[in-house]
Design a protein around this motif. Sequence first.
Motif, PDB file in Angstrom:
ATOM      1  N   ASN A  49       0.826  -1.199   0.000  1.00 54.56           N
ATOM      2  CA  ASN A  49       0.000   0.000   0.000  1.00 54.56           C
ATOM      3  C   ASN A  49       0.866   1.257   0.000  1.00 54.56           C
ATOM      4  O   ASN A  49       1.065   1.883   1.046  1.00 54.56           O
ATOM      5  CB  ASN A  49      -0.936  -0.003   1.214  1.00 54.56           C
ATOM      6  N   PRO A  50       1.381   1.649  -1.167  1.00 56.77           N
ATOM      7  CA  PRO A  50       2.234   2.844  -1.221  1.00 56.77           C
ATOM      8  C   PRO A  50       1.566   4.102  -0.685  1.00 56.77           C
ATOM      9  O   PRO A  50       2.223   4.951  -0.103  1.00 56.77           O
ATOM     10  CB  PRO A  50       2.537   2.977  -2.723  1.00 56.77           C
ATOM     11  N   ALA A  51       0.253   4.223  -0.854  1.00 53.96           N
ATOM     12  CA  ALA A  51      -0.445   5.427  -0.392  1.00 53.96           C
ATOM     13  C   ALA A  51      -0.432   5.544   1.124  1.00 53.96           C
ATOM     14  O   ALA A  51      -0.603   6.636   1.660  1.00 53.96           O
ATOM     15  CB  ALA A  51      -1.893   5.418  -0.889  1.00 53.96           C
ATOM     16  N   GLY A  52      -0.235   4.432   1.799  1.00 56.28           N
ATOM     17  CA  GLY A  52      -0.258   4.460   3.254  1.00 56.28           C
ATOM     18  C   GLY A  52       1.101   4.463   3.900  1.00 56.28           C
ATOM     19  O   GLY A  52       1.198   4.295   5.126  1.00 56.28           O
ATOM     20  N   ARG A  53       2.148   4.680   3.110  1.00 57.62           N
ATOM     21  CA  ARG A  53       3.495   4.609   3.676  1.00 57.62           C
ATOM     22  C   ARG A  53       3.766   5.695   4.704  1.00 57.62           C
ATOM     23  O   ARG A  53       4.628   5.536   5.569  1.00 57.62           O
ATOM     24  CB  ARG A  53       4.531   4.662   2.553  1.00 57.62           C
ATOM     25  N   PHE A  54       3.057   6.805   4.622  1.00 61.24           N
ATOM     26  CA  PHE A  54       3.236   7.871   5.605  1.00 61.24           C
ATOM     27  C   PHE A  54       2.887   7.392   7.017  1.00 61.24           C
ATOM     28  O   PHE A  54       3.348   7.965   8.005  1.00 61.24           O
ATOM     29  CB  PHE A  54       2.363   9.077   5.254  1.00 61.24           C
ATOM     30  N   ALA A  55       2.069   6.335   7.118  1.00 64.01           N
ATOM     31  CA  ALA A  55       1.632   5.845   8.430  1.00 64.01           C
ATOM     32  C   ALA A  55       2.646   4.901   9.073  1.00 64.01           C
ATOM     33  O   ALA A  55       2.553   4.632  10.277  1.00 64.01           O
ATOM     34  CB  ALA A  55       0.294   5.122   8.287  1.00 64.01           C
ATOM     35  N   VAL A  56       3.600   4.402   8.297  1.00 57.75           N
ATOM     36  CA  VAL A  56       4.526   3.379   8.792  1.00 57.75           C
ATOM     37  C   VAL A  56       5.277   3.812  10.058  1.00 57.75           C
ATOM     38  O   VAL A  56       5.333   3.056  11.032  1.00 57.75           O
ATOM     39  CB  VAL A  56       5.507   2.964   7.676  1.00 57.75           C
ATOM     40  N   PRO A  57       5.873   5.015  10.099  1.00 55.16           N
ATOM     41  CA  PRO A  57       6.598   5.393  11.329  1.00 55.16           C
ATOM     42  C   PRO A  57       5.704   5.417  12.554  1.00 55.16           C
ATOM     43  O   PRO A  57       6.151   5.075  13.661  1.00 55.16           O
ATOM     44  CB  PRO A  57       7.136   6.793  11.008  1.00 55.16           C
ATOM     45  N   TRP A  58       4.435   5.772  12.380  1.00 57.59           N
ATOM     46  CA  TRP A  58       3.522   5.872  13.513  1.00 57.59           C
ATOM     47  C   TRP A  58       3.076   4.500  13.977  1.00 57.59           C
ATOM     48  O   TRP A  58       2.877   4.278  15.176  1.00 57.59           O
ATOM     49  CB  TRP A  58       2.337   6.753  13.129  1.00 57.59           C
ATOM     50  N   LEU A  59       2.922   3.573  13.049  1.00 54.84           N
ATOM     51  CA  LEU A  59       2.605   2.193  13.414  1.00 54.84           C
ATOM     52  C   LEU A  59       3.743   1.587  14.234  1.00 54.84           C
ATOM     53  O   LEU A  59       3.515   0.944  15.263  1.00 54.84           O
ATOM     54  CB  LEU A  59       2.359   1.363  12.158  1.00 54.84           C
ATOM     55  N   ILE A  60       4.967   1.791  13.761  1.00 51.58           N
ATOM     56  CA  ILE A  60       6.132   1.245  14.464  1.00 51.58           C
ATOM     57  C   ILE A  60       6.299   1.896  15.825  1.00 51.58           C
ATOM     58  O   ILE A  60       6.495   1.214  16.845  1.00 51.58           O
ATOM     59  CB  ILE A  60       7.404   1.432  13.612  1.00 51.58           C
ATOM     60  N   ALA A  61       6.197   3.218  15.862  1.00 50.08           N
ATOM     61  CA  ALA A  61       6.399   3.936  17.124  1.00 50.08           C
ATOM     62  C   ALA A  61       5.353   3.551  18.161  1.00 50.08           C
ATOM     63  O   ALA A  61       5.669   3.348  19.339  1.00 50.08           O
ATOM     64  CB  ALA A  61       6.364   5.444  16.876  1.00 50.08           C
TER      65      ALA A  61
END
Length: 247
Positions: free
Chosen positions: A99-111
Amino acid sequence: MPVESDIVRPVPGASASPVSLSKEQGGTPLCSAQFLRWFLVPATLLMAGAAAFYVDMPLAKFCYAREYPGFIRHILDNAEPFGDAYGLLLIVCGLFLLNPAGRFAVPWLIASGLCSGLAADVVKLLVSRTRPQSFNLNITNVAATFNGWLPEMGAKSEFQSFPSAHTAVGVGFAIALCQFYPRGRVLFIAMAVMCGMHRVQSCAHFLSDAFIGAAVGWLISHLILHSKWCPAGPAPLGLSTTEHATT
């Protein structure tokens, strides 16, 4: 055409934090939903953890004897990676690739997931408690499972039962997934619950450890996800916004 999204992204000119938004609009800092989010749910989890002290020993003894169907153990064993750092990173890698459109969320999911686990680990450094699998469960006094305050940094894992870091990671990760992929909230919450149940049935933790770990995960994830930097707002699934514009 863009696909309607489950993911959330910042809306221009809008505040990501419900608390700051209410302040900017001159309203009360805490509405009923915010009160539920910030106080009622974690307070309920903490009270459940305190109440669980009364059933910690008999439940641990029951789980140690494995007096329940084997398929339950199999299901819960497979839910354990949801609360593990490696499992979390594998899931996030899948979302990043698919889901390239959702990559902005990755740091917040990890954090949200990993910081919840780290917070639980900090509590482990303050309170020493023996895990059920390393404790003589014939002793019915739950206070005997605690070994005092401020254990040594090098304390063995068997004395780091309180609270459950796996449960904290699972809950923190699930809350972040619910924010960015709301259509899957039932699945995410169920996975976090099963992760906590696994820690109890495997005798890695007492029930009270799981409840307190869930409270830690809830609080830390909300502190992260409702910071002024965290994105919130609809965005398409699949291709990124720029890719949609060029196709």
